[in-house]
Design a protein around this motif. Sequence first.
Motif, PDB file in Angstrom:
ATOM      1  N   ARG A 160      -0.547  10.573  -4.262  1.00 16.06           N
ATOM      2  CA  ARG A 160      -1.265  11.743  -3.778  1.00 16.06           C
ATOM      3  C   ARG A 160      -1.708  11.060  -2.115  1.00 16.06           C
ATOM      4  N   GLY A 161      -2.063   9.983  -2.109  1.00 14.25           N
ATOM      5  CA  GLY A 161      -2.433   9.582  -1.009  1.00 14.25           C
ATOM      6  C   GLY A 161      -1.407   9.451   0.310  1.00 14.25           C
ATOM      7  N   TYR A 162      -0.225   8.908  -0.126  1.00 15.25           N
ATOM      8  CA  TYR A 162       1.032   9.094   0.585  1.00 15.25           C
ATOM      9  C   TYR A 162       1.524  10.336   1.039  1.00 15.25           C
ATOM     10  N   ASP A 163       1.200  11.571   0.027  1.00 16.28           N
ATOM     11  CA  ASP A 163       1.446  12.898   0.491  1.00 16.28           C
ATOM     12  C   ASP A 163       0.546  13.308   1.474  1.00 16.28           C
ATOM     13  N   THR A 164      -0.656  12.925   1.373  1.00 16.69           N
ATOM     14  CA  THR A 164      -2.050  13.477   2.328  1.00 16.69           C
ATOM     15  C   THR A 164      -1.771  12.895   3.574  1.00 16.69           C
ATOM     16  N   VAL A 165      -1.649  11.435   3.623  1.00 17.40           N
ATOM     17  CA  VAL A 165      -1.640  10.753   4.999  1.00 17.40           C
ATOM     18  C   VAL A 165      -0.490  10.504   5.543  1.00 17.40           C
ATOM     19  N   GLU A 166       0.712  10.056   4.967  1.00 23.23           N
ATOM     20  CA  GLU A 166       2.027   9.667   5.567  1.00 23.23           C
ATOM     21  C   GLU A 166       2.667  10.955   5.918  1.00 23.23           C
ATOM     22  N   THR A 167       2.767  11.956   5.201  1.00 27.94           N
ATOM     23  CA  THR A 167       3.833  13.140   5.413  1.00 27.94           C
ATOM     24  C   THR A 167       3.119  14.162   6.296  1.00 27.94           C
ATOM     25  N   ARG A 168       1.965  14.006   6.401  1.00 28.92           N
ATOM     26  CA  ARG A 168       1.327  15.217   7.363  1.00 28.92           C
ATOM     27  C   ARG A 168       0.662  14.714   8.574  1.00 28.92           C
ATOM     28  N   PRO A 169       0.465  15.467   9.727  1.00 29.19           N
ATOM     29  CA  PRO A 169       0.079  14.826  11.117  1.00 29.19           C
ATOM     30  C   PRO A 169      -1.341  14.527  10.782  1.00 29.19           C
ATOM     31  N   VAL A 170      -1.839  13.253  10.808  1.00 32.42           N
ATOM     32  CA  VAL A 170      -3.071  12.758  10.608  1.00 32.42           C
ATOM     33  C   VAL A 170      -3.425  11.854  11.690  1.00 32.42           C
ATOM     34  N   LYS A 171      -4.709  11.299  12.027  1.00 30.61           N
ATOM     35  CA  LYS A 171      -4.806  10.276  13.072  1.00 30.61           C
ATOM     36  C   LYS A 171      -4.330   9.005  12.588  1.00 30.61           C
ATOM     37  N   ALA A 172      -4.073   8.266  13.480  1.00 31.06           N
ATOM     38  CA  ALA A 172      -3.528   6.976  13.279  1.00 31.06           C
ATOM     39  C   ALA A 172      -4.603   5.993  12.249  1.00 31.06           C
ATOM     40  N   SER A 173      -6.009   6.130  12.753  1.00 28.32           N
ATOM     41  CA  SER A 173      -6.545   5.269  12.081  1.00 28.32           C
ATOM     42  C   SER A 173      -7.012   5.670  10.626  1.00 28.32           C
ATOM     43  N   ILE A 174      -6.830   6.876  10.015  1.00 27.56           N
ATOM     44  CA  ILE A 174      -6.617   7.206   8.704  1.00 27.56           C
ATOM     45  C   ILE A 174      -5.417   6.793   8.207  1.00 27.56           C
ATOM     46  N   ARG A 175      -4.442   6.799   8.598  1.00 22.98           N
ATOM     47  CA  ARG A 175      -3.293   6.308   8.360  1.00 22.98           C
ATOM     48  C   ARG A 175      -3.223   4.939   8.053  1.00 22.98           C
ATOM     49  N   ASN A 176      -3.725   3.958   8.923  1.00 17.76           N
ATOM     50  CA  ASN A 176      -4.021   2.614   8.863  1.00 17.76           C
ATOM     51  C   ASN A 176      -5.146   2.121   7.788  1.00 17.76           C
ATOM     52  N   GLU A 177      -5.903   3.126   7.680  1.00 15.39           N
ATOM     53  CA  GLU A 177      -6.919   2.876   6.680  1.00 15.39           C
ATOM     54  C   GLU A 177      -6.426   2.805   5.398  1.00 15.39           C
ATOM     55  N   PHE A 178      -5.547   4.006   5.077  1.00 13.92           N
ATOM     56  CA  PHE A 178      -4.932   4.094   3.788  1.00 13.92           C
ATOM     57  C   PHE A 178      -4.099   2.997   3.689  1.00 13.92           C
ATOM     58  N   ARG A 179      -3.200   2.418   4.406  1.00 14.02           N
ATOM     59  CA  ARG A 179      -2.091   1.299   4.204  1.00 14.02           C
ATOM     60  C   ARG A 179      -3.111   0.207   4.100  1.00 14.02           C
ATOM     61  N   PHE A 180      -4.190   0.003   4.767  1.00 12.17           N
ATOM     62  CA  PHE A 180      -4.851  -1.279   4.391  1.00 12.17           C
ATOM     63  C   PHE A 180      -5.477  -1.309   3.145  1.00 12.17           C
ATOM     64  N   SER A 181      -6.278  -0.194   2.644  1.00 12.10           N
ATOM     65  CA  SER A 181      -6.812  -0.021   1.431  1.00 12.10           C
ATOM     66  C   SER A 181      -5.708  -0.091   0.203  1.00 12.10           C
ATOM     67  N   LEU A 182      -4.631   0.289   0.390  1.00  8.32           N
ATOM     68  CA  LEU A 182      -3.538   0.186  -0.420  1.00  8.32           C
ATOM     69  C   LEU A 182      -3.004  -1.262  -0.671  1.00  8.32           C
ATOM     70  N   GLY A 183      -2.719  -1.956   0.350  1.00 13.54           N
ATOM     71  CA  GLY A 183      -2.629  -3.307   0.337  1.00 13.54           C
ATOM     72  C   GLY A 183      -3.338  -4.146  -0.268  1.00 13.54           C
ATOM     73  N   MET A 184      -4.751  -4.017   0.113  1.00 15.77           N
ATOM     74  CA  MET A 184      -5.775  -4.701  -0.245  1.00 15.77           C
ATOM     75  C   MET A 184      -6.032  -4.497  -1.994  1.00 15.77           C
ATOM     76  N   SER A 185      -5.845  -3.445  -2.588  1.00 17.87           N
ATOM     77  CA  SER A 185      -5.912  -3.054  -3.843  1.00 17.87           C
ATOM     78  C   SER A 185      -4.669  -3.629  -4.556  1.00 17.87           C
ATOM     79  N   ILE A 186      -3.535  -3.996  -3.948  1.00 11.99           N
ATOM     80  CA  ILE A 186      -2.436  -4.650  -4.500  1.00 11.99           C
ATOM     81  C   ILE A 186      -2.692  -5.940  -4.464  1.00 11.99           C
ATOM     82  N   VAL A 187      -3.082  -6.598  -3.473  1.00 13.60           N
ATOM     83  CA  VAL A 187      -3.525  -7.983  -3.260  1.00 13.60           C
ATOM     84  C   VAL A 187      -4.769  -8.224  -4.469  1.00 13.60           C
TER      85      VAL A 187
END
Length: 158
Positions: free
Chosen positions: A58-85
Amino acid sequence: MSGYYLPPTYLYMNGFMLAFGFWGIVNTESSQPILMFLVLLVFSVIQDCIFIGIYQPRGYDTVETRPVKASIRNEFRFSLGMSIVNLLIKPVTGFLLFRIMKSRDGDFGDLNIPGINRIPTFGGSAGTYENIDSPAPYSGKVETATGYDVSDKPVLQP
């Protein structure tokens, strides 16, 4: 935490885990806080697997495939990485919690994991070491004293 990725339940579960962990550190006399922390850790691993499986697409569809600000995309990627760690570190934390629980109270020494009975930390044979604080091993033989019978006593003559 990214609003596009994980629900507030993820934050609440980790907050409760932090509280139980603090309780386990403060209360060193008992192994019950560590046991509760270990049980909550198991539930949080299951919950993390479910949340990552459901909310990452859901987050990937919302953030990565649509045009959003880079800060929101980076926040999504960071939170995904930290939750996996965080999810990858939890089994190591569970093993350490089990060791702490076993060192605080010896009642969990017979807790075995099927197929892993040769490792001394999981029950099994721990060698010939006998702790000085523990009582001698029970052999199963009990000596009983014979009762005193009044008929065995000689009668006193006045």
